[in-house]
Write an enzyme that holds these catalytic residues in place. Structure first.
Site, PDB file in Angstrom:
ATOM      1  N   HIS A 108       0.834  -1.213   0.000  1.00  0.00           N
ATOM      2  CA  HIS A 108       0.000   0.000   0.000  1.00  0.00           C
ATOM      3  C   HIS A 108       0.872   1.267   0.000  1.00  0.00           C
ATOM      4  O   HIS A 108       0.699   2.149  -0.845  1.00  0.00           O
ATOM      5  CB  HIS A 108      -0.915  -0.023   1.231  1.00  0.00           C
ATOM      6  CG  HIS A 108      -1.806   1.176   1.357  1.00  0.00           C
ATOM      7  ND1 HIS A 108      -3.127   1.174   0.964  1.00  0.00           N
ATOM      8  CD2 HIS A 108      -1.570   2.430   1.823  1.00  0.00           C
ATOM      9  CE1 HIS A 108      -3.653   2.374   1.187  1.00  0.00           C
ATOM     10  NE2 HIS A 108      -2.730   3.150   1.716  1.00  0.00           N
ATOM     11  N   GLU A 109       1.804   1.342   0.935  1.00  0.00           N
ATOM     12  CA  GLU A 109       2.630   2.562   1.028  1.00  0.00           C
ATOM     13  C   GLU A 109       3.527   2.704  -0.205  1.00  0.00           C
ATOM     14  O   GLU A 109       3.708   3.806  -0.724  1.00  0.00           O
ATOM     15  CB  GLU A 109       3.466   2.584   2.315  1.00  0.00           C
ATOM     16  CG  GLU A 109       2.659   2.523   3.622  1.00  0.00           C
ATOM     17  CD  GLU A 109       1.499   3.510   3.715  1.00  0.00           C
ATOM     18  OE1 GLU A 109       1.499   4.546   3.014  1.00  0.00           O
ATOM     19  OE2 GLU A 109       0.556   3.242   4.492  1.00  0.00           O
ATOM     20  N   HIS A 127       1.635   4.177  -3.014  1.00  0.00           N
ATOM     21  CA  HIS A 127       1.604   5.649  -2.976  1.00  0.00           C
ATOM     22  C   HIS A 127       2.878   6.227  -3.588  1.00  0.00           C
ATOM     23  O   HIS A 127       2.845   7.224  -4.297  1.00  0.00           O
ATOM     24  CB  HIS A 127       1.509   6.147  -1.526  1.00  0.00           C
ATOM     25  CG  HIS A 127       0.131   6.060  -0.934  1.00  0.00           C
ATOM     26  ND1 HIS A 127      -0.988   6.537  -1.577  1.00  0.00           N
ATOM     27  CD2 HIS A 127      -0.300   5.565   0.257  1.00  0.00           C
ATOM     28  CE1 HIS A 127      -2.055   6.339  -0.807  1.00  0.00           C
ATOM     29  NE2 HIS A 127      -1.673   5.741   0.311  1.00  0.00           N
ATOM     30  N   HIS A 169      -5.712   6.398  -2.963  1.00  0.00           N
ATOM     31  CA  HIS A 169      -6.600   5.397  -2.368  1.00  0.00           C
ATOM     32  C   HIS A 169      -7.654   4.926  -3.363  1.00  0.00           C
ATOM     33  O   HIS A 169      -8.076   5.669  -4.242  1.00  0.00           O
ATOM     34  CB  HIS A 169      -7.253   5.955  -1.102  1.00  0.00           C
ATOM     35  CG  HIS A 169      -6.270   6.038   0.031  1.00  0.00           C
ATOM     36  ND1 HIS A 169      -6.391   6.917   1.065  1.00  0.00           N
ATOM     37  CD2 HIS A 169      -5.135   5.324   0.252  1.00  0.00           C
ATOM     38  CE1 HIS A 169      -5.362   6.742   1.891  1.00  0.00           C
ATOM     39  NE2 HIS A 169      -4.591   5.796   1.416  1.00  0.00           N
ATOM     40  N   CYS A 170      -8.060   3.687  -3.181  1.00  0.00           N
ATOM     41  CA  CYS A 170      -8.970   3.020  -4.104  1.00  0.00           C
ATOM     42  C   CYS A 170     -10.214   2.577  -3.324  1.00  0.00           C
ATOM     43  O   CYS A 170     -10.126   2.212  -2.155  1.00  0.00           O
ATOM     44  CB  CYS A 170      -8.237   1.808  -4.687  1.00  0.00           C
ATOM     45  SG  CYS A 170      -9.237   0.772  -5.747  1.00  0.00           S
ATOM     46  N   CYS A 219      -8.639  -4.270  -2.887  1.00  0.00           N
ATOM     47  CA  CYS A 219      -7.406  -3.730  -3.476  1.00  0.00           C
ATOM     48  C   CYS A 219      -6.427  -3.301  -2.388  1.00  0.00           C
ATOM     49  O   CYS A 219      -6.823  -2.773  -1.350  1.00  0.00           O
ATOM     50  CB  CYS A 219      -7.770  -2.530  -4.355  1.00  0.00           C
ATOM     51  SG  CYS A 219      -6.347  -1.669  -5.048  1.00  0.00           S
ATOM     52  N   CYS A 267      -5.788  -3.626  -7.720  1.00  0.00           N
ATOM     53  CA  CYS A 267      -6.921  -4.055  -8.555  1.00  0.00           C
ATOM     54  C   CYS A 267      -6.684  -3.640 -10.012  1.00  0.00           C
ATOM     55  O   CYS A 267      -5.741  -2.901 -10.317  1.00  0.00           O
ATOM     56  CB  CYS A 267      -8.222  -3.446  -8.029  1.00  0.00           C
ATOM     57  SG  CYS A 267      -8.362  -1.683  -8.344  1.00  0.00           S
ATOM     58  N   CYS A 307      -6.368   0.133 -10.602  1.00  0.00           N
ATOM     59  CA  CYS A 307      -5.083   0.688 -10.152  1.00  0.00           C
ATOM     60  C   CYS A 307      -3.964   0.268 -11.098  1.00  0.00           C
ATOM     61  O   CYS A 307      -3.077   1.059 -11.408  1.00  0.00           O
ATOM     62  CB  CYS A 307      -4.785   0.255  -8.721  1.00  0.00           C
ATOM     63  SG  CYS A 307      -5.838   1.086  -7.505  1.00  0.00           S
TER      64      CYS A 307
HETATM   65 ZN   LIG Z   1      -2.795   5.172   1.973  1.00  0.00          ZN
HETATM   66 ZN   LIG Z   2      -7.423  -0.384  -6.645  1.00  0.00          ZN
END
Ligand SMILES: [Zn+2]
Ligand SMILES: [Zn+2]
Length: 175
Positions: A124-125, A128, A134-135, A140, A159, A162
């Site tokens: 996740h990080e 970014h 964010h999704c 995701c 996903c 993304c």
């Molecule tokens: Zn985040």
């Molecule tokens: Zn996504």
């Protein structure tokens, strides 16, 4: 980059996963202590953004992505706690293991479950840092989680939406 004491085996396992995941070089580098000025003694937590500023200063090259990993509890003033935070401009991020360890611990697969959470939040990080925001898809990796239940529900994958956004913005070597 470990910040403070972090389990070396966990870090090696995480590096190995991220190498295969992003197809990029991942080095576990010499760690450092958390900056004392980030500690809020009243809350007993570290102010995440202050740590990110320190990571930016410690970076070797502006092209590197740096992900700090800490066992300590982190926060920003508007939230009680964070699983992680990223600064896409400075290309630095942090994941805290502290809250990922609580709750839903089954004695059978404790390590597996914990590691899957660490991987999801690290992806996740890093997402970014390579330009994703964010999704809305709760499966995701870029879904913003407020709770461990939400972390456990999402996957460590981006996903299709993304992925499409990544292919538009990021050199394919990063994918
Ligand atoms: Zn985040
Ligand atoms: Zn996504």
């Amino acid at each position: 980059m470990p910040l403070g004491e972090v389990d070396f085996i966990l870090l090696s396992k995480l590096s190995a996963k991220l190498i295969s995941y992003f197809g990029a070089d991942v080095d576990t580098i010499q760690g450092t202590k958390l900056p004392e000025e980030a500690l809020n003694p009243t809350r007993g937590q570290y102010y995440s953004t202050v740590i990110l500023n320190k990571l930016e200063v410690l970076k070797n090259s502006s092209r590197e992505l740096t992900l700090g990993i800490t066992e300590e509890d982190i926060y920003i003033p508007t939230l009680n706690y964070l699983f992680g935070e990223a600064d896409p401009i400075a290309k630095v991020g942090i994941v805290s293991l502290f809250r990922l360890k609580q709750e839903n611990y089954s004695f059978l697969d404790t390590d597996e479950l914990f590691f899957s959470r660490v991987l999801k939040e690290s992806v996740h990080e890093l997402g970014h840092l390579i330009g994703l925001t964010h999704c809305n898809n709760p499966r995701c990796a870029m879904y913003f989680c407020n709770s461990l239940a939400e972390v456990d529900k999402k996957t460590d994958r981006f996903c299709d939406n993304c992925m499409r956004r990544l292919y538009k913005t990021v050199p394919t070597s990063m994918l």
